[in-house]
Write an enzyme that holds these catalytic residues in place. Structure first.
Site, PDB file in Angstrom:
ATOM      1  N   GLU A  86      -3.434   1.014  -6.306  1.00 12.30           N
ATOM      2  CA  GLU A  86      -2.455  -0.014  -6.630  1.00 12.30           C
ATOM      3  C   GLU A  86      -2.202   0.046  -8.129  1.00 12.30           C
ATOM      4  O   GLU A  86      -3.062   0.509  -8.899  1.00 12.30           O
ATOM      5  CB  GLU A  86      -2.952  -1.393  -6.198  1.00 12.30           C
ATOM      6  CG  GLU A  86      -1.875  -2.454  -6.173  1.00 12.30           C
ATOM      7  CD  GLU A  86      -0.670  -2.039  -5.353  1.00 12.30           C
ATOM      8  OE1 GLU A  86       0.311  -1.531  -5.969  1.00 12.30           O
ATOM      9  OE2 GLU A  86      -0.686  -2.193  -4.125  1.00 12.30           O
ATOM     10  N   CYS A 138       0.870  -1.177   0.000  1.00 11.93           N
ATOM     11  CA  CYS A 138       0.000   0.000   0.000  1.00 11.93           C
ATOM     12  C   CYS A 138       0.901   1.219   0.000  1.00 11.93           C
ATOM     13  O   CYS A 138       1.575   1.505   0.991  1.00 11.93           O
ATOM     14  CB  CYS A 138      -0.918   0.003   1.217  1.00 11.93           C
ATOM     15  SG  CYS A 138      -1.972   1.463   1.340  1.00 11.93           S
TER      16      CYS A 138
END
Length: 252
Positions: free
Chosen positions: A111, A2
């Site tokens: 992402e 992340c």
């Protein structure tokens, strides 16, 4: 992993979901990046018996954990994430896992899927919308000048089947019914909460292809989470030529 996430909500919503009070106003944040201040929820210091004050507090910390024993943070990697599978074994994280577990309020994360020489960004958010919490760890680091800085990392786990084609890692999501157990570092040891460090079910998130404007930290607006109509398409494997397998075997 992340590396960017969002907090697109109001202080009042955070207070309601995480049972904290008196949050200062803050802007909607569409592109939270490493080393920036992030909001985390921690267990409050013990209260007097009969007190009506909440058991949790919201505080700002630096995203990028610095262990308390670090001599020179500049010599250490930027630890924005901690792998759930090994977090209890790593010197940088194991003390925080035992004593300083936190919740990281968020409304989604970004992402990137690598496609040849390019990377297609996706905004990944709960299908039902609203606030969720990532599992986090916090450490306080005392600088040589005497000032103290609170820092944090987000725990990650293997991606679920819905997101695995984008990236092989994803943040650990702590469900609302598990907030108290994750934050309870007095009676809940790491072995008691390890079951929470698992991928969320495949239908929890939706992935929206977005523009590469999110790549630049200076870009902060709501356009970052808008769907792009023509995302980069993953290249398809070329069809095998006749007898290609046999030709390859001749190399061995």
């Amino acid at each position: 992993m992340c590396g960017r996430f969002t907090l697109i909500t109001t202080p009042g919503a955070v207070e309601d979901v995480f049972s904290v009070i008196d949050l200062d106003p803050f802007p909607e944040r569409y592109n939270i990046a490493p080393t920036q201040p992030v909001l985390v929820v921690v267990s409050a210091p013990s209260r007097e018996p009969g007190s009506n004050l909440p058991d949790r507090q919201a505080v700002l910390v630096r995203w990028g954990l610095i262990p308390s024993w670090a001599k020179n943070p500049a010599d250490m990697p930027l630890m924005i994430n901690a792998r759930a599978e090994t977090v209890g074994e790593k010197a940088a994280f194991k003390t925080a896992l035992r004593h300083r577990r936190v919740l990281v309020p968020t409304t989604g994360f970004y992402e990137w899927r690598r496609e040849g020489k390019t990377r297609q960004p996706f905004f990944i958010r709960p299908k039902g919308g609203g606030l969720i919490a990532f599992a986090g760890l916090m450490e306080s680091f005392s600088e040589p000048g005497g000032s103290e800085i609170d820092t944090a990392a987000i725990l990650t786990t293997s991606a679920n089947t819905a997101l695995a084609d984008i990236h092989d890692r994803m943040p650990v999501v702590i469900r609302r019914e598990d907030f108290a157990r994750w934050l309870d570092c007095l009676t809940q040891e790491p072995r008691d909460v390890v079951d929470l460090l698992r991928p969320v079910q495949p239908d929890f998130f939706e992935a929206i292809p977005v523009s590469d404007r999110v790549n630049k930290v200076a870009n902060l607006g709501p356009d970052l989470i808008e769907r792009v109509e023509d995302p980069v398409v993953a290249p398809q494997p070329k069809p095998k030529k006749k007898n290609e397998d046999q030709d390859q075997l001749r190399l061995f």
